[in-house]
Design a protein around this motif. Structure first.
Motif, PDB file in Angstrom:
ATOM      1  N   ALA A 167       0.827  -1.209   0.000  1.00  0.00           N
ATOM      2  CA  ALA A 167       0.000   0.000   0.000  1.00  0.00           C
ATOM      3  C   ALA A 167       0.860   1.256   0.000  1.00  0.00           C
ATOM      4  O   ALA A 167       0.610   2.208  -0.756  1.00  0.00           O
ATOM      5  N   ALA A 168       1.886   1.287   0.849  1.00  0.00           N
ATOM      6  CA  ALA A 168       2.747   2.471   0.947  1.00  0.00           C
ATOM      7  C   ALA A 168       3.557   2.684  -0.329  1.00  0.00           C
ATOM      8  O   ALA A 168       3.691   3.813  -0.821  1.00  0.00           O
ATOM      9  N   LEU A 169       4.109   1.592  -0.875  1.00  0.00           N
ATOM     10  CA  LEU A 169       4.918   1.718  -2.080  1.00  0.00           C
ATOM     11  C   LEU A 169       4.075   2.028  -3.316  1.00  0.00           C
ATOM     12  O   LEU A 169       4.603   2.496  -4.322  1.00  0.00           O
ATOM     13  N   ILE A 181      -6.856   7.148   0.188  1.00  0.00           N
ATOM     14  CA  ILE A 181      -5.554   6.477   0.137  1.00  0.00           C
ATOM     15  C   ILE A 181      -5.188   5.841   1.480  1.00  0.00           C
ATOM     16  O   ILE A 181      -4.988   4.636   1.571  1.00  0.00           O
ATOM     17  N   GLY A 182      -5.090   6.661   2.522  1.00  0.00           N
ATOM     18  CA  GLY A 182      -4.561   6.205   3.807  1.00  0.00           C
ATOM     19  C   GLY A 182      -5.342   5.068   4.424  1.00  0.00           C
ATOM     20  O   GLY A 182      -4.758   4.173   5.050  1.00  0.00           O
ATOM     21  N   MET A 211       0.346  12.138   1.052  1.00  0.00           N
ATOM     22  CA  MET A 211      -0.075  12.191   2.450  1.00  0.00           C
ATOM     23  C   MET A 211      -0.717  10.875   2.885  1.00  0.00           C
ATOM     24  O   MET A 211      -0.476  10.391   3.996  1.00  0.00           O
ATOM     25  N   GLY A 212      -1.528  10.293   2.007  1.00  0.00           N
ATOM     26  CA  GLY A 212      -2.132   9.008   2.341  1.00  0.00           C
ATOM     27  C   GLY A 212      -1.081   7.926   2.513  1.00  0.00           C
ATOM     28  O   GLY A 212      -1.174   7.087   3.422  1.00  0.00           O
ATOM     29  N   GLY A 213      -0.057   7.942   1.656  1.00  0.00           N
ATOM     30  CA  GLY A 213       1.025   6.969   1.775  1.00  0.00           C
ATOM     31  C   GLY A 213       1.809   7.127   3.062  1.00  0.00           C
ATOM     32  O   GLY A 213       2.189   6.138   3.709  1.00  0.00           O
ATOM     33  N   PRO A 234       3.477   4.009   9.266  1.00  0.00           N
ATOM     34  CA  PRO A 234       3.549   3.451  10.632  1.00  0.00           C
ATOM     35  C   PRO A 234       2.869   2.101  10.782  1.00  0.00           C
ATOM     36  O   PRO A 234       3.103   1.399  11.778  1.00  0.00           O
ATOM     37  N   LEU A 235       2.026   1.720   9.818  1.00  0.00           N
ATOM     38  CA  LEU A 235       1.318   0.444   9.909  1.00  0.00           C
ATOM     39  C   LEU A 235       2.177  -0.742   9.473  1.00  0.00           C
ATOM     40  O   LEU A 235       1.856  -1.888   9.779  1.00  0.00           O
TER      41      LEU A 235
END
Length: 306
Positions: free
Chosen positions: A40-42, A73-74, A184-186, A191-192
């Motif tokens: 998700a982050a990448l 996104i987040g 910002m969502g990424g 932290p997850l």
């Protein structure tokens, strides 16, 4: 909105769900196992940085951009990849196909805007069509995956509704708003990663290819087109493009795995595609009960997936 303009916007918007339909296959075939938050982050952060290089802008107000970043996104991306890791693509898609109904409820609750009955009926046809594409007796049900898919659908539906209603957010252009939402969502997802990812991160050539596809094509390109359409098309019309994602996901599954297409699944595909196309035709404008401060007087929609 002129017919030609709406057709073009619809076609551009359709690129996004078709691209997102590759997420399940890419996740299962190319990415390291048990790394949903990493995926998700990448998918989000590099895409946001790429778009910021194209449209270097700075928000004047952060409240709305933060809300949209969280919803589109987040929250949505982590839930999407949890569902992708835990559910067959088709099963997750059936849950996602309910998005038009959630959009209709949100539009009425927040803005007193009614969704035409015919679009709700086409949304019902879309759910039925996607459900029929599932091969009987082959779909395992994971409660966590179902919960993640449901919550992700609700998050994206609300994000689409607010994107449409708020229009240009914090003085940003459409591309700038998309870039900041992805970035910002990424960052919200980072932290997850240590909390939920327990698989080994192996950056093989296949994994790099998968992450690059999800970030550049499924992230930067798809979301730029999606939010552009979401700001200019009725929210119900945008959400009705969603069935194109499960149709693509199932087609890729059959092509990659050599599965055969049953009569039931063929009928389901036809119904889902018909709903996505015919649901774009509107007999009239939705009824608005109160005027929105941030609406554009020159458009029917003043403006979130997978």
């Amino acid at each position: 909105m002129e017919a030609t303009s709406k057709t073009t916007l619809t076609l551009l918007g359709a690129v996004a769900p078709v691209t997102w339909g590759t997420t399940y296959a890419v996740t299962t075939e190319l990415l390291p196992p048990d790394r949903p938050m990493t995926a998700a982050a990448l998918r989000a952060v590099p895409a946001g940085l790429i778009l910021l290089l194209v449209a270097p802008e700075w928000p004047r107000q952060w409240d709305r951009i933060m809300v949209l970043s969280l919803l589109n996104i987040g929250a949505f991306f982590p839930l999407l990849f949890v569902a992708a890791y835990r559910l067959p693509g088709g099963l997750a898609a059936v849950v996602g196909a309910a998005q038009p109904f959630i959009v209709a409820v949100a539009a009425w609750s927040f803005f007193r805007e009614r969704t035409p009955v015919r679009q709700l009926l086409w949304a019902l046809v879309a759910v039925l069509g996607v459900a029929m594409t599932l091969a009987p007796g082959t779909q395992a049900v994971d409660p966590v995956g179902i919960l993640a898919a449901t919550a992700g659908t609700a998050s994206m539906a609300l994000g689409v509704t607010l994107t449409r209603a708020w229009g240009p957010t914090s003085g940003l252009t459409g591309l700038g708003s998309t870039a900041w939402q992805l970035l910002m969502g990424g960052l919200m997802i980072l932290p997850l990663i240590p909390l939920f990812d327990d698989g080994q991160l192996v950056l093989s050539a296949r994994a790099v290819l998968g992450y690059a596809w999800l970030s550049i094509v499924g992230g930067a390109l798809a979301y730029a087109l999606w939010f552009h359409a979401a700001r200019s098309l009725p929210a119900a019309s945008t959400s009705l493009l969603g069935p194109l994602s499960p149709v693509t996901a199932a087609l890729l599954g059959w092509l990659l795995l050599g599965e055969t297409l049953t009569l039931q699944q063929t009928v389901g595909f036809v119904l889902a595609l018909a709903a996505a196309v015919l649901g774009q035709r509107r007999s009239g404008q939705p009824v608005r009960r109160r005027r929105r401060r941030h609406s554009s007087p020159t458009s029917t929609l003043t403006a979130g997936g997978q």
